[in-house]
Motif scaffolding. Structure first.
Motif, PDB file in Angstrom:
ATOM      1  N   GLU A   1       0.811  -1.215   0.000  1.00 26.70           N
ATOM      2  CA  GLU A   1       0.000   0.000   0.000  1.00 26.70           C
ATOM      3  C   GLU A   1       0.847   1.269   0.000  1.00 26.70           C
ATOM      4  O   GLU A   1       0.548   2.234  -0.689  1.00 26.70           O
ATOM      5  CB  GLU A   1      -0.911   0.003   1.231  1.00 26.70           C
ATOM      6  N   ARG A   2       1.950   1.287   0.742  1.00 31.32           N
ATOM      7  CA  ARG A   2       2.785   2.489   0.816  1.00 31.32           C
ATOM      8  C   ARG A   2       3.415   2.807  -0.541  1.00 31.32           C
ATOM      9  O   ARG A   2       3.493   3.955  -0.949  1.00 31.32           O
ATOM     10  CB  ARG A   2       3.879   2.314   1.861  1.00 31.32           C
ATOM     11  N   ILE A   3       3.859   1.775  -1.231  1.00 32.74           N
ATOM     12  CA  ILE A   3       4.466   1.981  -2.551  1.00 32.74           C
ATOM     13  C   ILE A   3       3.402   2.459  -3.531  1.00 32.74           C
ATOM     14  O   ILE A   3       3.624   3.398  -4.300  1.00 32.74           O
ATOM     15  CB  ILE A   3       5.131   0.679  -3.058  1.00 32.74           C
ATOM     16  N   THR A   4       2.246   1.852  -3.494  1.00 29.82           N
ATOM     17  CA  THR A   4       1.159   2.227  -4.383  1.00 29.82           C
ATOM     18  C   THR A   4       0.754   3.681  -4.140  1.00 29.82           C
ATOM     19  O   THR A   4       0.511   4.428  -5.085  1.00 29.82           O
ATOM     20  CB  THR A   4      -0.056   1.291  -4.178  1.00 29.82           C
ATOM     21  N   ARG A   5       0.729   4.116  -2.893  1.00 33.38           N
ATOM     22  CA  ARG A   5       0.361   5.486  -2.565  1.00 33.38           C
ATOM     23  C   ARG A   5       1.347   6.472  -3.201  1.00 33.38           C
ATOM     24  O   ARG A   5       0.953   7.513  -3.712  1.00 33.38           O
ATOM     25  CB  ARG A   5       0.340   5.665  -1.040  1.00 33.38           C
ATOM     26  N   ILE A   6       2.620   6.150  -3.201  1.00 29.89           N
ATOM     27  CA  ILE A   6       3.633   7.031  -3.787  1.00 29.89           C
ATOM     28  C   ILE A   6       3.502   7.053  -5.302  1.00 29.89           C
ATOM     29  O   ILE A   6       3.462   8.108  -5.923  1.00 29.89           O
ATOM     30  CB  ILE A   6       5.055   6.582  -3.380  1.00 29.89           C
ATOM     31  N   THR A   7       3.425   5.900  -5.935  1.00 33.76           N
ATOM     32  CA  THR A   7       3.384   5.847  -7.398  1.00 33.76           C
ATOM     33  C   THR A   7       2.064   6.377  -7.951  1.00 33.76           C
ATOM     34  O   THR A   7       2.040   6.887  -9.078  1.00 33.76           O
ATOM     35  CB  THR A   7       3.636   4.412  -7.913  1.00 33.76           C
ATOM     36  N   ASN A   8       0.986   6.300  -7.206  1.00 31.47           N
ATOM     37  CA  ASN A   8      -0.292   6.826  -7.684  1.00 31.47           C
ATOM     38  C   ASN A   8      -0.304   8.349  -7.743  1.00 31.47           C
ATOM     39  O   ASN A   8      -1.143   8.940  -8.409  1.00 31.47           O
ATOM     40  CB  ASN A   8      -1.449   6.332  -6.811  1.00 31.47           C
ATOM     41  N   LYS A   9       0.630   9.008  -7.060  1.00 30.52           N
ATOM     42  CA  LYS A   9       0.697  10.469  -7.087  1.00 30.52           C
ATOM     43  C   LYS A   9       1.300  10.985  -8.387  1.00 30.52           C
ATOM     44  O   LYS A   9       1.147  12.144  -8.727  1.00 30.52           O
ATOM     45  CB  LYS A   9       1.523  10.984  -5.901  1.00 30.52           C
ATOM     46  N   ILE A  10       1.996  10.133  -9.117  1.00 24.63           N
ATOM     47  CA  ILE A  10       2.626  10.540 -10.365  1.00 24.63           C
ATOM     48  C   ILE A  10       1.607  10.387 -11.497  1.00 24.63           C
ATOM     49  O   ILE A  10       1.134   9.296 -11.776  1.00 24.63           O
ATOM     50  CB  ILE A  10       3.886   9.690 -10.653  1.00 24.63           C
ATOM     51  N   LYS A  11       1.282  11.519 -12.126  1.00 19.89           N
ATOM     52  CA  LYS A  11       0.322  11.510 -13.227  1.00 19.89           C
ATOM     53  C   LYS A  11       1.040  11.974 -14.489  1.00 19.89           C
ATOM     54  O   LYS A  11       1.772  12.963 -14.473  1.00 19.89           O
ATOM     55  CB  LYS A  11      -0.841  12.441 -12.911  1.00 19.89           C
ATOM     56  N   ILE A  12       0.820  11.284 -15.581  1.00 27.31           N
ATOM     57  CA  ILE A  12       1.488  11.602 -16.843  1.00 27.31           C
ATOM     58  C   ILE A  12       1.195  13.038 -17.284  1.00 27.31           C
ATOM     59  O   ILE A  12       2.062  13.714 -17.813  1.00 27.31           O
ATOM     60  CB  ILE A  12       1.138  10.567 -17.959  1.00 27.31           C
ATOM     61  N   GLU A  13      -0.009  13.520 -17.013  1.00 25.12           N
ATOM     62  CA  GLU A  13      -0.367  14.896 -17.390  1.00 25.12           C
ATOM     63  C   GLU A  13       0.531  15.904 -16.669  1.00 25.12           C
ATOM     64  O   GLU A  13       0.949  16.906 -17.243  1.00 25.12           O
ATOM     65  CB  GLU A  13      -1.839  15.202 -17.062  1.00 25.12           C
ATOM     66  N   ASP A  14       0.825  15.631 -15.401  1.00 22.46           N
ATOM     67  CA  ASP A  14       1.700  16.522 -14.627  1.00 22.46           C
ATOM     68  C   ASP A  14       3.115  16.510 -15.194  1.00 22.46           C
ATOM     69  O   ASP A  14       3.772  17.551 -15.271  1.00 22.46           O
ATOM     70  CB  ASP A  14       1.739  16.102 -13.154  1.00 22.46           C
ATOM     71  N   LEU A  15       3.593  15.329 -15.593  1.00 23.30           N
ATOM     72  CA  LEU A  15       4.929  15.230 -16.165  1.00 23.30           C
ATOM     73  C   LEU A  15       5.024  16.033 -17.458  1.00 23.30           C
ATOM     74  O   LEU A  15       6.000  16.749 -17.688  1.00 23.30           O
ATOM     75  CB  LEU A  15       5.295  13.768 -16.427  1.00 23.30           C
ATOM     76  N   ILE A  16       4.008  15.922 -18.289  1.00 23.82           N
ATOM     77  CA  ILE A  16       3.989  16.648 -19.564  1.00 23.82           C
ATOM     78  C   ILE A  16       3.927  18.149 -19.312  1.00 23.82           C
ATOM     79  O   ILE A  16       4.655  18.927 -19.933  1.00 23.82           O
ATOM     80  CB  ILE A  16       2.807  16.182 -20.445  1.00 23.82           C
ATOM     81  N   GLU A  17       3.075  18.559 -18.373  1.00 24.06           N
ATOM     82  CA  GLU A  17       2.935  19.981 -18.059  1.00 24.06           C
ATOM     83  C   GLU A  17       4.253  20.569 -17.530  1.00 24.06           C
ATOM     84  O   GLU A  17       4.655  21.650 -17.916  1.00 24.06           O
ATOM     85  CB  GLU A  17       1.809  20.185 -17.048  1.00 24.06           C
ATOM     86  N   ARG A  18       4.923  19.841 -16.665  1.00 22.25           N
ATOM     87  CA  ARG A  18       6.206  20.308 -16.133  1.00 22.25           C
ATOM     88  C   ARG A  18       7.238  20.426 -17.252  1.00 22.25           C
ATOM     89  O   ARG A  18       8.022  21.368 -17.282  1.00 22.25           O
ATOM     90  CB  ARG A  18       6.709  19.373 -15.034  1.00 22.25           C
ATOM     91  N   SER A  19       7.235  19.469 -18.180  1.00 19.81           N
ATOM     92  CA  SER A  19       8.230  19.496 -19.260  1.00 19.81           C
ATOM     93  C   SER A  19       8.084  20.737 -20.131  1.00 19.81           C
ATOM     94  O   SER A  19       9.065  21.215 -20.698  1.00 19.81           O
ATOM     95  CB  SER A  19       8.146  18.232 -20.109  1.00 19.81           C
ATOM     96  N   LYS A  20       6.889  21.308 -20.209  1.00 15.66           N
ATOM     97  CA  LYS A  20       6.648  22.491 -21.044  1.00 15.66           C
ATOM     98  C   LYS A  20       7.272  23.758 -20.467  1.00 15.66           C
ATOM     99  O   LYS A  20       7.398  24.757 -21.165  1.00 15.66           O
ATOM    100  CB  LYS A  20       5.144  22.702 -21.226  1.00 15.66           C
ATOM    101  N   ARG A  21       7.668  23.735 -19.192  1.00 17.66           N
ATOM    102  CA  ARG A  21       8.251  24.919 -18.553  1.00 17.66           C
ATOM    103  C   ARG A  21       9.758  25.025 -18.770  1.00 17.66           C
ATOM    104  O   ARG A  21      10.380  25.995 -18.363  1.00 17.66           O
ATOM    105  CB  ARG A  21       7.970  24.883 -17.049  1.00 17.66           C
ATOM    106  N   ILE A  22      10.328  24.014 -19.408  1.00 20.00           N
ATOM    107  CA  ILE A  22      11.776  23.965 -19.579  1.00 20.00           C
ATOM    108  C   ILE A  22      12.140  24.274 -21.025  1.00 20.00           C
ATOM    109  O   ILE A  22      11.535  23.748 -21.957  1.00 20.00           O
ATOM    110  CB  ILE A  22      12.323  22.564 -19.173  1.00 20.00           C
ATOM    111  N   LYS A  23      13.157  25.122 -21.191  1.00 22.75           N
ATOM    112  CA  LYS A  23      13.660  25.433 -22.531  1.00 22.75           C
ATOM    113  C   LYS A  23      14.232  24.161 -23.136  1.00 22.75           C
ATOM    114  O   LYS A  23      14.776  23.325 -22.432  1.00 22.75           O
ATOM    115  CB  LYS A  23      14.820  26.434 -22.443  1.00 22.75           C
TER     116      LYS A  23
END
Length: 184
Positions: free
Chosen positions: A21-43
């Motif tokens: 459960e602890r591992i699942t709780r950590i990995t469930n916080k990572i969303k692909i949409e967030d990763l893509i959005e963050r990547s757009k802020r970098i030159k």
């Protein structure tokens, strides 16, 4: 000052159940949409080839940023900047008194405080002015995170001095500017 709250932290053992459960709780916080959005802020940066450890640190800084590890990103960007300076010295043919100094003699440069090393590297033409300035900005940003006595706004000591999310964007973009600054 930054408000501190107790945090529960868990690092799984190699023999722990991966569906724990602890591992699942950590990995469930990572969303692909967030990763893509963050990547757009970098030159972006052009493909580059460098020998040395800098490239690995740069890559890990970018990956840490994408995963939302802002403190790690700031630290790794400063570390990568410092490593780039050492890699440049290591690969340069530096002459003193008419002879090229040996790799063993170059080791003395690694004991010089980073800010002095940047100043020296700039003064001998190894670093362009803008690159040296960006390296110092990264070093100063890192110092604010690491050393409790460093403040950005000395007029208000209680004011939050760090902004992890925006600082990580600034740090990574500065590192990209450093790489780009060698071609100009």
């Amino acid at each position: 000052m930054e408000e501190s709250k107790p945090v529960s932290y868990y690092i799984p053992n190699p023999d722990d159940d991966p569906t724990n459960e602890r591992i699942t709780r950590i990995t469930n916080k990572i969303k692909i949409e967030d990763l893509i959005e963050r990547s757009k802020r970098i030159k972006g940066c052009k493909v580059f080839q460098l020998e040395g450890r800098f490239v690995n640190l740069f890559n890990e800084a970018y990956q840490a940023y994408i995963l939302g590890m802002d403190y790690t990103t700031v630290s790794l960007c400063a570390l990568a900047s410092e490593r780039l300076c050492y890699d440049l010295i290591e690969s340069s043919k530096i002459t003193f008194d008419g002879r090229i100094i040996s790799n063993i003699e170059k080791e003395s440069f690694y004991r010089i405080p980073f800010s002095e090393l940047v100043f020296f590297s700039k003064s001998i033409g190894l670093l362009p002015d803008k690159v040296a300035g960006k390296m110092m900005k990264l070093n100063n940003m890192r110092n604010v995170y690491i050393h409790p006595s460093f403040k950005r706004d000395r007029s208000d000591p209680e004011k939050l001095q760090i902004k992890p999310e925006s600082d990580s964007v600034t740090a990574l973009n500065n590192l990209i500017d450093i790489i780009s600054g060698f071609g100009k």
